[in-house]
Design an enzyme around this catalytic site. Structure first.
Site, PDB file in Angstrom:
ATOM      1  N   GLY A  10     -40.324 -21.407   1.191  1.00 52.84           N
ATOM      2  CA  GLY A  10     -41.691 -20.775   1.284  1.00 52.84           C
ATOM      3  C   GLY A  10     -42.840 -21.666   1.764  1.00 52.84           C
ATOM      4  N   SER A  12     -44.237 -22.173   4.284  1.00 46.56           N
ATOM      5  CA  SER A  12     -45.438 -21.565   5.173  1.00 46.56           C
ATOM      6  C   SER A  12     -46.747 -20.757   4.304  1.00 46.56           C
ATOM      7  CB  SER A  12     -44.929 -20.626   6.322  1.00 46.56           C
ATOM      8  OG  SER A  12     -44.377 -19.473   5.674  1.00 46.56           O
ATOM      9  N   GLY A  13     -46.451 -20.671   3.134  1.00 48.45           N
ATOM     10  CA  GLY A  13     -47.633 -19.996   2.444  1.00 48.45           C
ATOM     11  C   GLY A  13     -48.458 -21.113   1.723  1.00 48.45           C
ATOM     12  N   GLU A  59     -33.313 -17.479   6.038  1.00 53.05           N
ATOM     13  CA  GLU A  59     -33.423 -15.986   5.709  1.00 53.05           C
ATOM     14  C   GLU A  59     -33.082 -15.554   4.234  1.00 53.05           C
ATOM     15  OE1 GLU A  59     -34.486 -12.583   5.351  1.00 53.05           O
ATOM     16  OE2 GLU A  59     -34.905 -13.283   7.417  1.00 53.05           O
ATOM     17  N   SER A 139     -44.543 -16.041 -11.561  1.00 52.16           N
ATOM     18  CA  SER A 139     -45.865 -15.321 -11.616  1.00 52.16           C
ATOM     19  C   SER A 139     -46.217 -15.031 -12.938  1.00 52.16           C
ATOM     20  CB  SER A 139     -45.985 -14.315 -10.434  1.00 52.16           C
ATOM     21  OG  SER A 139     -47.019 -13.541 -10.836  1.00 52.16           O
ATOM     22  N   TYR A 152     -42.590  -6.171  -8.346  1.00 51.89           N
ATOM     23  CA  TYR A 152     -42.676  -7.599  -8.139  1.00 51.89           C
ATOM     24  C   TYR A 152     -42.734  -8.207  -9.537  1.00 51.89           C
ATOM     25  CZ  TYR A 152     -45.637 -11.856  -7.198  1.00 51.89           C
ATOM     26  OH  TYR A 152     -46.150 -13.216  -7.152  1.00 51.89           O
ATOM     27  N   ALA A 154     -41.210  -7.346 -12.097  1.00 47.57           N
ATOM     28  CA  ALA A 154     -39.585  -7.389 -12.585  1.00 47.57           C
ATOM     29  C   ALA A 154     -38.914  -8.563 -11.941  1.00 47.57           C
ATOM     30  CB  ALA A 154     -38.998  -5.996 -12.143  1.00 47.57           C
ATOM     31  N   LYS A 156     -40.177 -11.312 -10.897  1.00 45.87           N
ATOM     32  CA  LYS A 156     -40.812 -12.478 -11.163  1.00 45.87           C
ATOM     33  C   LYS A 156     -40.296 -13.075 -12.672  1.00 45.87           C
ATOM     34  CE  LYS A 156     -42.753 -13.993  -7.476  1.00 45.87           C
ATOM     35  NZ  LYS A 156     -42.256 -15.201  -6.649  1.00 45.87           N
ATOM     36  N   ILE A 185     -54.101 -17.031  -7.544  1.00 43.53           N
ATOM     37  CA  ILE A 185     -54.479 -18.171  -6.699  1.00 43.53           C
ATOM     38  C   ILE A 185     -54.834 -17.802  -5.288  1.00 43.53           C
ATOM     39  CG2 ILE A 185     -53.465 -20.237  -5.676  1.00 43.53           C
ATOM     40  CD1 ILE A 185     -53.174 -20.299  -8.567  1.00 43.53           C
TER      41      ILE A 185
END
Length: 246
Positions: A10, A12-13, A59, A139, A152, A154, A156, A185
């Site tokens: 991750g 690139s985030g 991937e 999260s 989402y 569930a 996390k 964030i």
């Protein structure tokens, strides 16, 4: 003395890229995961900090891709100390019972299954070397749930449970597993929340500001280092004091 290496998915985030840079500034070699978005600019910044960087495709919906990524990452550097599983996707607001099953499946496949398989492959190497740690990114919604973001939430929440279970399994191998649960964030993932919705969210935060990627990266770095050698199986929230968003 071997230089430590951090593997970061991750990257690139906002949180992932900031984490990569922070580790590089602290002398770690870096392995980045590339998926669609170019990492060239980030690689150049890391090289300028005087450490090495390698990038391999990843991937998350493909076990073969995950397996190949970690085989390449652990082969590239002699000593890997930490794996940060930061890759994931967000969910569009909406009632759960109205959502397309394909969207639910994709959320599970990337956020939950993808993170599980990244942990699985990384642990093959970390347990063999009997040292290292994994930091999974969850999260605040994984802790308290998020209305209109049930899938989402569930996934996390599942990451937190995974972290706690794995920490027990791999402790005998001297490997630690922890999680970080960011609140609101200021990243691309949250950029779609604007106007009154954004203002309302900030108003609910006791510190009255959005978190920055570096706020999260600082905690990730701490957990990765020897100063946190007695910490495992925990989930730490970086949320400005808010317990849940209404």
């Amino acid at each position: 003395m071997l230089r430590k290496t951090a593997i970061i998915t991750g990257s690139s985030g906002g949180i992932g890229s900031e984490t990569a840079l922070l580790f590089a500034r602290n002398g770690y070699n870096i392995v980045l995961a590339k998926h669609k978005v170019s990492t060239k600019e980030l690689e150049e910044k890391i090289i300028a900090l005087g450490v090495e960087v390698k990038t391999f495709p990843l991937e998350l919906e493909s076990h073969k891709s995950i397996e190949k990524f970690f085989a390449s990452a652990f082969k590239a550097f002699e000593y890997v100390d930490v794996v940060v599983c930061c890759a994931g996707i967000a969910e569009k607001f909406g009632l759960f019972f109205e959502k397309d099953v394909k969207d639910i499946d994709r959320m599970i496949n990337i956020n939950m299954r993808g993170t599980m398989l990244c942990n699985k492959e990384a642990l093959k190497y970390l347990t063999a070397q009997k040292h290292g740690n994994i930091i999974n990114i969850s999260s605040i919604y994984g802790e308290s749930g998020g209305s209109y973001e049930s899938s989402y939430s569930a996934t996390k929440g599942g990451i937190i449970a995974l972290t706690k279970a794995l920490s027990l399994e791999v402790a005998p191998f001297k490997v630690r597993v922890n999680a970080v649960a960011p609140g609101f964030i200021d990243t691309k993932m949250t950029s779609s929340i604007q106007g009154s919705d954004r203002a309302d969210a900030i108003n609910q935060i006791p510190l009255k500001r959005l978190g920055q990627p570096l706020d999260v990266a600082n905690l990730i770095l701490f957990l990765a280092q020897d100063t946190a050698s007695y910490i495992t199986g925990e989930c730490f929230s970086v949320n400005g004091g808010v317990k849940r968003f209404d």
